[in-house]
Design a protein around this motif. Structure first.
Motif, PDB file in Angstrom:
ATOM      1  N   TRP A 168      10.562 -21.465  -2.045  1.00  0.00           N
ATOM      2  CA  TRP A 168       8.983 -20.846  -2.298  1.00  0.00           C
ATOM      3  C   TRP A 168       8.855 -19.942  -1.189  1.00  0.00           C
ATOM      4  O   TRP A 168       9.278 -19.966  -0.226  1.00  0.00           O
ATOM      5  CB  TRP A 168       8.017 -21.991  -2.286  1.00  0.00           C
ATOM      6  CG  TRP A 168       8.079 -23.093  -3.380  1.00  0.00           C
ATOM      7  CD1 TRP A 168       8.451 -24.295  -3.411  1.00  0.00           C
ATOM      8  CD2 TRP A 168       7.653 -22.696  -4.844  1.00  0.00           C
ATOM      9  NE1 TRP A 168       8.388 -24.783  -4.582  1.00  0.00           N
ATOM     10  CE2 TRP A 168       7.756 -23.780  -5.327  1.00  0.00           C
ATOM     11  CE3 TRP A 168       7.168 -21.534  -5.418  1.00  0.00           C
ATOM     12  CZ2 TRP A 168       7.378 -23.910  -6.743  1.00  0.00           C
ATOM     13  CZ3 TRP A 168       6.936 -21.660  -6.805  1.00  0.00           C
ATOM     14  CH2 TRP A 168       7.115 -22.747  -7.411  1.00  0.00           C
ATOM     15  N   CYS A 169       8.204 -18.726  -1.752  1.00  0.00           N
ATOM     16  CA  CYS A 169       8.043 -17.512  -0.536  1.00  0.00           C
ATOM     17  C   CYS A 169       7.020 -16.789  -1.397  1.00  0.00           C
ATOM     18  O   CYS A 169       6.689 -17.201  -2.485  1.00  0.00           O
ATOM     19  CB  CYS A 169       9.250 -16.685  -0.511  1.00  0.00           C
ATOM     20  SG  CYS A 169       9.878 -16.103  -1.761  1.00  0.00           S
ATOM     21  N   ASP A 170       6.472 -15.863  -0.557  1.00  0.00           N
ATOM     22  CA  ASP A 170       5.563 -14.963  -1.125  1.00  0.00           C
ATOM     23  C   ASP A 170       6.184 -13.758  -1.760  1.00  0.00           C
ATOM     24  O   ASP A 170       7.342 -13.731  -1.460  1.00  0.00           O
ATOM     25  CB  ASP A 170       4.230 -14.571  -0.087  1.00  0.00           C
ATOM     26  CG  ASP A 170       5.024 -13.741   1.078  1.00  0.00           C
ATOM     27  OD1 ASP A 170       6.053 -13.165   1.007  1.00  0.00           O
ATOM     28  OD2 ASP A 170       4.422 -13.682   2.205  1.00  0.00           O
ATOM     29  N   SER A 171       5.491 -12.774  -2.602  1.00  0.00           N
ATOM     30  CA  SER A 171       6.131 -11.978  -3.185  1.00  0.00           C
ATOM     31  C   SER A 171       6.447 -10.387  -2.225  1.00  0.00           C
ATOM     32  O   SER A 171       6.596  -9.449  -2.928  1.00  0.00           O
ATOM     33  CB  SER A 171       5.131 -11.613  -4.356  1.00  0.00           C
ATOM     34  OG  SER A 171       5.116 -12.446  -5.176  1.00  0.00           O
ATOM     35  N   SER A 172       5.800 -10.681  -1.222  1.00  0.00           N
ATOM     36  CA  SER A 172       5.967  -9.442  -0.289  1.00  0.00           C
ATOM     37  C   SER A 172       7.417  -9.207   0.148  1.00  0.00           C
ATOM     38  O   SER A 172       8.297 -10.087   0.476  1.00  0.00           O
ATOM     39  CB  SER A 172       5.133  -9.587   1.056  1.00  0.00           C
ATOM     40  OG  SER A 172       5.368 -10.662   1.629  1.00  0.00           O
ATOM     41  N   LEU A 173       8.001  -7.966   0.169  1.00  0.00           N
ATOM     42  CA  LEU A 173       9.048  -7.795   0.712  1.00  0.00           C
ATOM     43  C   LEU A 173       9.590  -7.732   2.274  1.00  0.00           C
ATOM     44  O   LEU A 173       8.626  -7.380   3.027  1.00  0.00           O
ATOM     45  CB  LEU A 173       9.605  -6.215   0.317  1.00  0.00           C
ATOM     46  CG  LEU A 173       9.613  -6.190  -1.362  1.00  0.00           C
ATOM     47  CD1 LEU A 173       9.886  -4.765  -1.572  1.00  0.00           C
ATOM     48  CD2 LEU A 173      10.571  -6.885  -1.926  1.00  0.00           C
ATOM     49  N   THR A 174      10.570  -8.143   2.585  1.00  0.00           N
ATOM     50  CA  THR A 174      10.838  -8.169   4.199  1.00  0.00           C
ATOM     51  C   THR A 174      11.490  -6.914   4.651  1.00  0.00           C
ATOM     52  O   THR A 174      11.613  -5.848   3.745  1.00  0.00           O
ATOM     53  CB  THR A 174      11.773  -9.330   4.219  1.00  0.00           C
ATOM     54  OG1 THR A 174      12.998  -8.986   3.563  1.00  0.00           O
ATOM     55  CG2 THR A 174      11.209 -10.685   3.824  1.00  0.00           C
ATOM     56  N   PHE A 175      11.522  -6.998   6.079  1.00  0.00           N
ATOM     57  CA  PHE A 175      12.053  -5.685   6.811  1.00  0.00           C
ATOM     58  C   PHE A 175      13.545  -5.231   5.843  1.00  0.00           C
ATOM     59  O   PHE A 175      14.230  -6.031   5.797  1.00  0.00           O
ATOM     60  CB  PHE A 175      12.220  -5.983   8.215  1.00  0.00           C
ATOM     61  CG  PHE A 175      12.793  -4.537   8.710  1.00  0.00           C
ATOM     62  CD1 PHE A 175      11.970  -3.443   9.168  1.00  0.00           C
ATOM     63  CD2 PHE A 175      14.013  -4.589   9.269  1.00  0.00           C
ATOM     64  CE1 PHE A 175      12.784  -2.515   9.883  1.00  0.00           C
ATOM     65  CE2 PHE A 175      14.810  -3.584   9.921  1.00  0.00           C
ATOM     66  CZ  PHE A 175      14.146  -2.616  10.209  1.00  0.00           C
ATOM     67  N   GLY A 176      13.766  -3.848   5.508  1.00  0.00           N
ATOM     68  CA  GLY A 176      14.811  -3.565   4.935  1.00  0.00           C
ATOM     69  C   GLY A 176      14.923  -3.962   3.573  1.00  0.00           C
ATOM     70  O   GLY A 176      16.018  -3.483   3.114  1.00  0.00           O
ATOM     71  N   GLU A 177      13.993  -4.320   3.061  1.00  0.00           N
ATOM     72  CA  GLU A 177      14.494  -5.028   1.509  1.00  0.00           C
ATOM     73  C   GLU A 177      13.833  -4.118   0.425  1.00  0.00           C
ATOM     74  O   GLU A 177      12.645  -3.203   0.930  1.00  0.00           O
ATOM     75  CB  GLU A 177      13.488  -6.247   1.379  1.00  0.00           C
ATOM     76  CG  GLU A 177      14.045  -6.949   0.375  1.00  0.00           C
ATOM     77  CD  GLU A 177      13.455  -8.560  -0.316  1.00  0.00           C
ATOM     78  OE1 GLU A 177      14.019  -9.245  -1.025  1.00  0.00           O
ATOM     79  OE2 GLU A 177      12.658  -8.720   0.777  1.00  0.00           O
ATOM     80  N   ILE A 178      14.459  -3.608  -0.267  1.00  0.00           N
ATOM     81  CA  ILE A 178      14.326  -2.629  -1.338  1.00  0.00           C
ATOM     82  C   ILE A 178      14.631  -3.134  -2.795  1.00  0.00           C
ATOM     83  O   ILE A 178      15.605  -3.816  -3.051  1.00  0.00           O
ATOM     84  CB  ILE A 178      14.980  -1.308  -1.245  1.00  0.00           C
ATOM     85  CG1 ILE A 178      15.155  -0.679   0.206  1.00  0.00           C
ATOM     86  CG2 ILE A 178      14.829  -0.200  -2.185  1.00  0.00           C
ATOM     87  CD1 ILE A 178      16.159   0.254   0.663  1.00  0.00           C
ATOM     88  N   VAL A 179      13.520  -2.870  -3.679  1.00  0.00           N
ATOM     89  CA  VAL A 179      13.596  -3.267  -5.103  1.00  0.00           C
ATOM     90  C   VAL A 179      14.755  -2.532  -5.897  1.00  0.00           C
ATOM     91  O   VAL A 179      14.892  -1.273  -5.812  1.00  0.00           O
ATOM     92  CB  VAL A 179      12.234  -3.144  -5.846  1.00  0.00           C
ATOM     93  CG1 VAL A 179      12.317  -3.582  -7.310  1.00  0.00           C
ATOM     94  CG2 VAL A 179      11.066  -4.107  -5.135  1.00  0.00           C
ATOM     95  N   ALA A 180      15.436  -3.367  -6.550  1.00  0.00           N
ATOM     96  CA  ALA A 180      16.542  -2.417  -7.186  1.00  0.00           C
ATOM     97  C   ALA A 180      16.444  -2.570  -8.671  1.00  0.00           C
ATOM     98  O   ALA A 180      16.845  -1.556  -9.551  1.00  0.00           O
ATOM     99  CB  ALA A 180      18.061  -3.203  -6.910  1.00  0.00           C
ATOM    100  N   SER A 181      15.800  -3.635  -9.196  1.00  0.00           N
ATOM    101  CA  SER A 181      15.731  -3.781 -10.572  1.00  0.00           C
ATOM    102  C   SER A 181      14.651  -5.008 -10.909  1.00  0.00           C
ATOM    103  O   SER A 181      14.478  -5.798 -10.016  1.00  0.00           O
ATOM    104  CB  SER A 181      17.123  -4.096 -11.348  1.00  0.00           C
ATOM    105  OG  SER A 181      16.901  -4.189 -12.886  1.00  0.00           O
ATOM    106  N   THR A 182      14.051  -4.903 -12.287  1.00  0.00           N
ATOM    107  CA  THR A 182      13.149  -5.853 -12.696  1.00  0.00           C
ATOM    108  C   THR A 182      13.298  -6.114 -14.012  1.00  0.00           C
ATOM    109  O   THR A 182      14.112  -5.484 -14.833  1.00  0.00           O
ATOM    110  CB  THR A 182      11.689  -5.251 -12.345  1.00  0.00           C
ATOM    111  OG1 THR A 182      11.595  -4.196 -13.267  1.00  0.00           O
ATOM    112  CG2 THR A 182      11.434  -5.051 -10.939  1.00  0.00           C
ATOM    113  N   ALA A 183      12.879  -7.452 -14.232  1.00  0.00           N
ATOM    114  CA  ALA A 183      13.025  -7.620 -15.764  1.00  0.00           C
ATOM    115  C   ALA A 183      11.929  -8.786 -16.022  1.00  0.00           C
ATOM    116  O   ALA A 183      11.331  -9.500 -15.464  1.00  0.00           O
ATOM    117  CB  ALA A 183      14.190  -8.616 -15.967  1.00  0.00           C
ATOM    118  N   LYS A 184      11.262  -8.710 -17.435  1.00  0.00           N
ATOM    119  CA  LYS A 184      10.147  -9.695 -17.883  1.00  0.00           C
ATOM    120  C   LYS A 184      10.544 -10.800 -18.704  1.00  0.00           C
ATOM    121  O   LYS A 184      11.706 -10.819 -19.186  1.00  0.00           O
ATOM    122  CB  LYS A 184       9.057  -8.629 -18.521  1.00  0.00           C
ATOM    123  CG  LYS A 184       8.387  -7.609 -17.758  1.00  0.00           C
ATOM    124  CD  LYS A 184       7.649  -6.880 -18.409  1.00  0.00           C
ATOM    125  CE  LYS A 184       6.817  -5.730 -17.563  1.00  0.00           C
ATOM    126  NZ  LYS A 184       5.903  -5.138 -18.276  1.00  0.00           N
TER     127      LYS A 184
END
Length: 391
Positions: A6-22
């Motif tokens: 379990w975690c929150d949806s915020s990105l950590t340091f150096g983390e970048i979104v690469a792709s998403t899916a629904k």
């Protein structure tokens, strides 16, 4: 599922979104879970899954992913990605499941996008950004999921066996669907033949009301369907009757193609053409051979002929051998200086290479040609000795 935390949806340091899916559903091994219709986010460090009704997300560190496989969808199933995972570290935060007997999970893509997501995931695993970044954690997102240095990722024997078993099951399903499609195709072919016969009989009855062009065009359509009622062992009794009827069928189907080929056709080409015309009712080479051997007895328009070299062909009964020899001699005379090989004659007369060689050998037997066999191959010349003696 014990690899998720379990975690929150915020990105950590150096983390970048690469792709998403629904509309992604999570599987624990091969079993469905209650985590369905969620939004899946791929970053350079993690996989994040969250449902709209939940404030927190499920996280999976990419360092635990050892192998990714794509499972194609079927008529009633959606495509999936199979992720084979390594064991998590003891310091990993709590997740939805404490322990699991499965070493792999599945991501089900109900609204498509499986292949493109797979490509993005493979790229992230290749880049291994988590090895290059020191991810700082806070109490909110529990802690980092940085893989311990020197730890080897492996799926274990159980994971590999499950992956092989899943592939075998998918292959069996694909084979079953293929045979179902083949049965439907055979049923459809029978219906098309019945329709063609019905239309053909109606056209004969109304021959005065149909133009000649329409009749010619429709007949060409019927010919493209192949043989409408092929001879089979089940419908023609004993082997002798079967082979005689099969000989008649082959002669009727190939009489015109044999004439267009110059009156001679290799037995191998006969086999290919008749099977293509019969569609699904294929013949064995032995049946074709036996049928060709009885063509002469049943007075067919074509019959089997064997050259002295052993090459077997089917040729028209009315084939003018003198004209064939004359054409060969004329071709030889055009190559009087350089000599003619079997390949040259094949190009000149549009013949198969094997038939061209047989024509040259036959011309030599009739004293119309002489041979010159050297390191450059076998070539034939017009027999000038025979011509001068005749003069």
């Amino acid at each position: 599922m014990d690899r998720w935390y379990w975690c929150d949806s915020s990105l950590t340091f150096g983390e970048i979104v690469a792709s998403t899916a629904k509309s992604i559903r999570l599987y624990d091994g091969d079993k469905k879970t209650t985590f369905e219709d969620g939004h899946l986010t791929l970053t350079n460090l993690r996989l994040l899954w969250r449902h709209e009704s939940q404030s927190s997300s499920l996280g999976l560190h990419l360092g635990l992913v050892a192998l990714v496989e794509e499972e194609p969808g079927g008529f009633t199933s959606s495509p999936k990605l199979i992720l084979h995972l390594a064991m998590p570290s003891h310091t990993q935060p709590a997740g939805p499941v404490t322990t699991s007997h499965n070493s792999h999970i599945k991501l089900c893509f109900k609204q498509g996008g499986c292949s493109s997501f797979h490509q993005g995931l493979q790229k992230a695993l290749t880049d291994q950004e988590w090895e290059k970044l020191t991810v700082q954690t806070t109490p909110t997102n529990h802690q980092t999921n940085k893989r311990p240095q020197g730890k080897t990722i492996h799926t274990g024997i159980l994971g590999i066996e499950r992956a092989i078993q899943a592939k075998q099951q998918q292959t069996n399903q694909n084979i079953s669907r293929a045979f179902e499609d083949l049965k439907n195709l055979m049923d459809l072919a029978k219906d098309m033949v019945a329709i063609s016969k019905s239309i053909s009989s109606k056209m004969k009855e109304r021959s005065g009301e149909v133009s000649a062009d329409d009749t010619t065009q429709f007949r060409s359509y019927l010919l493209s369907l192949g043989i409408d009622d092929p001879v089979t062992r089940e419908t023609h009794g004993s082997a002798t009757t079967y082979h005689h009827n099969l000989a008649r069928e082959i002669a009727n189907a190939l009489e015109t193609p044999v004439k267009e080929a110059g009156g001679v056709m290799l037995l191998s080409e006969v086999y290919c053409r008749i099977n293509r015309a019969r569609g699904l009712q294929l013949l064995s080479p032995e049946d074709v051979m036996n049928a060709c051997q009885v063509m002469k007895q049943s007075n067919q328009s074509i019959h089997l002929h064997t050259f002295e070299s052993g090459v077997q062909v089917v040729q028209s009964v009315g084939l003018d051998q003198e004209k064939v020899m004359k054409d060969t001699v004329e071709a030889l005379q055009r190559y009087e200086t350089l000599g003619m090989s079997a390949g040259d004659l094949a190009r000149e007369c549009g013949l198969p290479l094997l038939l061209a060689q047989e024509r040259l050998l036959q011309a030599e037997t009739c004293a119309e040609a002489v041979r010159d066999e050297s390191s450059q191959g076998l070539r034939f010349y017009p027999n000038l000795f025979f011509t001068r003696d005749a003069q």
